[in-house]
Design an enzyme around this catalytic site. Structure first.
Site, short mmCIF file in Angstrom:
data_model
loop_
_atom_site.label_atom_id
_atom_site.label_comp_id
_atom_site.label_asym_id
_atom_site.label_seq_id
_atom_site.Cartn_x
_atom_site.Cartn_y
_atom_site.Cartn_z
N PRO A 1 15.26 2.30 -14.72
CA PRO A 1 15.80 3.65 -15.38
C PRO A 1 17.35 3.80 -15.55
O PRO A 1 17.85 3.90 -14.70
CB PRO A 1 15.11 4.66 -14.45
CG PRO A 1 15.02 3.89 -13.08
CD PRO A 1 14.90 2.65 -13.17
N THR B 1 19.66 6.76 -17.55
CA THR B 1 20.09 7.97 -18.39
C THR B 1 20.88 7.34 -19.67
O THR B 1 21.95 6.97 -19.17
CB THR B 1 20.76 9.15 -17.44
OG1 THR B 1 19.67 9.47 -16.36
CG2 THR B 1 21.13 10.35 -18.40
N ALA C 1 15.31 8.68 -16.22
CA ALA C 1 14.80 9.86 -15.54
C ALA C 1 14.73 11.01 -16.45
O ALA C 1 15.33 11.28 -17.47
CB ALA C 1 16.01 10.15 -14.70
N GLN D 1 10.28 7.41 -14.88
CA GLN D 1 10.77 8.01 -13.67
C GLN D 1 10.81 9.49 -13.81
O GLN D 1 11.62 10.07 -14.73
CB GLN D 1 12.09 7.44 -13.35
CG GLN D 1 12.84 7.79 -12.19
CD GLN D 1 14.41 7.45 -11.80
OE1 GLN D 1 15.00 8.01 -12.60
NE2 GLN D 1 14.59 6.53 -10.80
N HIS E 1 11.53 9.78 -8.48
CA HIS E 1 13.15 9.50 -8.20
C HIS E 1 13.38 10.24 -6.76
O HIS E 1 13.73 11.39 -6.63
CB HIS E 1 13.88 10.30 -9.42
CG HIS E 1 15.21 9.69 -9.41
ND1 HIS E 1 15.97 9.02 -8.28
CD2 HIS E 1 16.05 9.72 -10.44
CE1 HIS E 1 17.32 8.58 -8.69
NE2 HIS E 1 17.24 9.03 -10.05
N GLY E 2 13.58 9.25 -5.67
CA GLY E 2 13.82 9.66 -4.53
C GLY E 2 15.34 9.31 -4.19
O GLY E 2 15.50 9.21 -2.89
N ALA E 3 16.06 9.10 -4.96
CA ALA E 3 17.45 8.43 -4.87
C ALA E 3 18.41 9.33 -5.50
O ALA E 3 18.36 10.33 -5.83
CB ALA E 3 17.41 7.05 -5.51
N HIS E 4 19.67 8.88 -5.07
CA HIS E 4 21.03 9.19 -5.66
C HIS E 4 21.36 10.77 -5.80
O HIS E 4 21.91 11.27 -6.62
CB HIS E 4 21.04 8.73 -7.15
CG HIS E 4 20.66 7.35 -7.38
ND1 HIS E 4 20.24 6.73 -8.46
CD2 HIS E 4 21.12 6.16 -6.63
CE1 HIS E 4 20.06 5.38 -8.23
NE2 HIS E 4 20.72 5.19 -7.19
N TYR F 1 19.77 13.42 -5.66
CA TYR F 1 18.88 14.37 -6.46
C TYR F 1 18.16 15.16 -5.72
O TYR F 1 18.21 15.07 -4.41
CB TYR F 1 18.20 13.97 -7.92
CG TYR F 1 19.26 13.12 -8.58
CD1 TYR F 1 20.14 14.02 -9.28
CD2 TYR F 1 19.24 11.85 -8.92
CE1 TYR F 1 21.11 13.56 -10.16
CE2 TYR F 1 20.04 11.59 -9.99
CZ TYR F 1 21.16 12.20 -10.45
OH TYR F 1 22.04 11.77 -11.48
N GLY G 1 23.50 -4.63 -9.17
CA GLY G 1 24.28 -5.67 -9.26
C GLY G 1 23.56 -7.12 -9.10
O GLY G 1 24.34 -8.36 -8.92
N GLY H 1 19.94 -3.06 -14.84
CA GLY H 1 20.21 -1.92 -15.75
C GLY H 1 21.05 -2.05 -16.55
O GLY H 1 20.61 -2.65 -17.75
#
Length: 358
Positions: free
Chosen positions: A20, A22, A53, A95, A172-175, A177, A292, A313
């Site tokens: 995903p 943005t 997202a 997402q 989305h359980g990351a980053h 947020y 990566g 990505g």
């Protein structure tokens, strides 16, 4: 990497996933733009697309021109995207997202404060049309009795995703947020049942997952985590025991996949020590890795059993036919130097990256 694999009731034609990303291309009302249909359909050769997202409510937004899944108009436009992806033989999840403190009053109804686990501003910025980059706003802490309503926003958005034709959702359980901010002790200073201990800080994520699984089924529900990524001012003093607990509890719900961002999102993979294999051993379902990866790294991860799926990505932005390029060892397109990754108008840098000739 090019072999099919079962993902719940779905058979994916390969083990490559579009992560995903943005792109800030939504139209008025946070409705997916007409070009979004072609953008995702061009990439339907991948085993699974995870669409960008997407906000679960009108208070979940933190960036300009990002789509939602909480109005009839948004559902209807997303249905055009999923129909075309399916017509071209693809599979697509979406997402689901609440930005939490990664927001600004400019994006909130009546310019109210964004919500977060605690009233701690993130050391981060967001872009506001007509103004430019601005510091994210100081959030207000959600009241304990408000949290169930936010959980229900995720449940409703998941139901809307199925109405819109998506094959499933990724939570989305990351980053940094909202869900991730509840997990981490750097952003969660609560003293109620959603703060303090690991069990309490994980409660919000697990309630969201329970609600979504209950609404659309575990076989349609995945989740993304980023154990040691510091993006969006994320910090956690003890990530290993926190995320081992999280995965141990997720195993009980058995979502169709866990999607793990290894290292610093978009940056070094070894920014902090972490034992990802210890997490993997706690989960019996599909394990997806990200951050990566090259083709060679992906093949090694899959053949060694370290992962079942690998998501990519930015290579998918500039290579709509990335799967074919990997298969044929063809060179990859670089990103256009004159086209933004985020936002922009017209097709340039969005749907005009060239595919290999037939």
């Amino acid at each position: 990497m090019f072999q099919p694999i079962k993902l719940g009731p779905l058979e994916l034609k390969n083990r490559i996933v579009m992560a995903p990303m943005t792109r800030n291309r939504a139209d008025k009302g946070n409705v997916p733009a007409e070009m979004t249909i072609e953008y995702y359909a061009q990439r339907a050769s991948v085993g699974l697309i995870i669409a960008e997202a997407t906000q679960v409510s009108d208070t979940a937004q933190g960036y300009a021109s990002t789509p939602g899944l909480h109005t009839p108009e948004q559902i209807a436009e997303w249905k055009k995207v999923t129909d075309e992806v399916h017509r071209r033989g693809g599979r697509i999840f979406v997402q689901l997202w609440h930005t939490g403190r990664m927001s600004h009053v400019a994006f909130q109804p009546n310019e109210q404060a964004p919500v977060a686990p605690s009233a701690i501003a993130a050391n981060a910025k967001t872009y506001i049309p007509g103004i430019g980059y601005a510091d994210t706003s100081v959030p207000r802490a959600l009241e304990t009795d408000e949290i169930a309503g936010v959980v229900d926003d995720f449940r409703t958005a998941a139901a809307n995703a199925i109405k819109a034709g998506f094959d499933g959702v990724e939570i989305h359980g990351a980053h940094g947020y909202l869900i991730d901010a509840f997990l981490r002790d750097g952003s969660n200073k609560r003293v109620d049942r959603y703060g303090g201990s690991i069990e309490n800080r994980a409660r919000f994520l697990l309630e969201v997952m329970q609600a979504v699984v209950g609404e659309i089924g575990a076989e349609r529900t995945g989740v993304r985590i980023s154990p040691v990524s510091p993006v969006n001012d994320s910090s956690e003093s003890a990530p290993q025991p926190l995320f081992e607990y999280v995965v141990r509890e997720l195993e009980k719900l058995h979502p169709v996949f866990i999607h793990v961002v290894e290292g610093h999102t978009g940056g070094p993979r070894d920014n902090a020590p972490f034992d990802y294999e210890a997490l993997h051993r706690l989960y019996s379902g599909i394990w997806m890795v990200n951050n990566g990866y090259t083709k060679e790294m992906a093949i090694e991860a899959i053949t060694s059993g370290r992962a079942d799926l690998v998501s990519f990505g930015r290579p998918f932005i500039s290579n709509p036919d990335l799967v074919r390029r990997f298969r044929e060892n063809a060179p990859l397109n670089p990103l256009f130097e004159d086209a933004p990754l985020y936002g922009g108008v017209g097709p340039h840098g969005y749907i005009d990256y060239p595919a290999l000739p037939d």
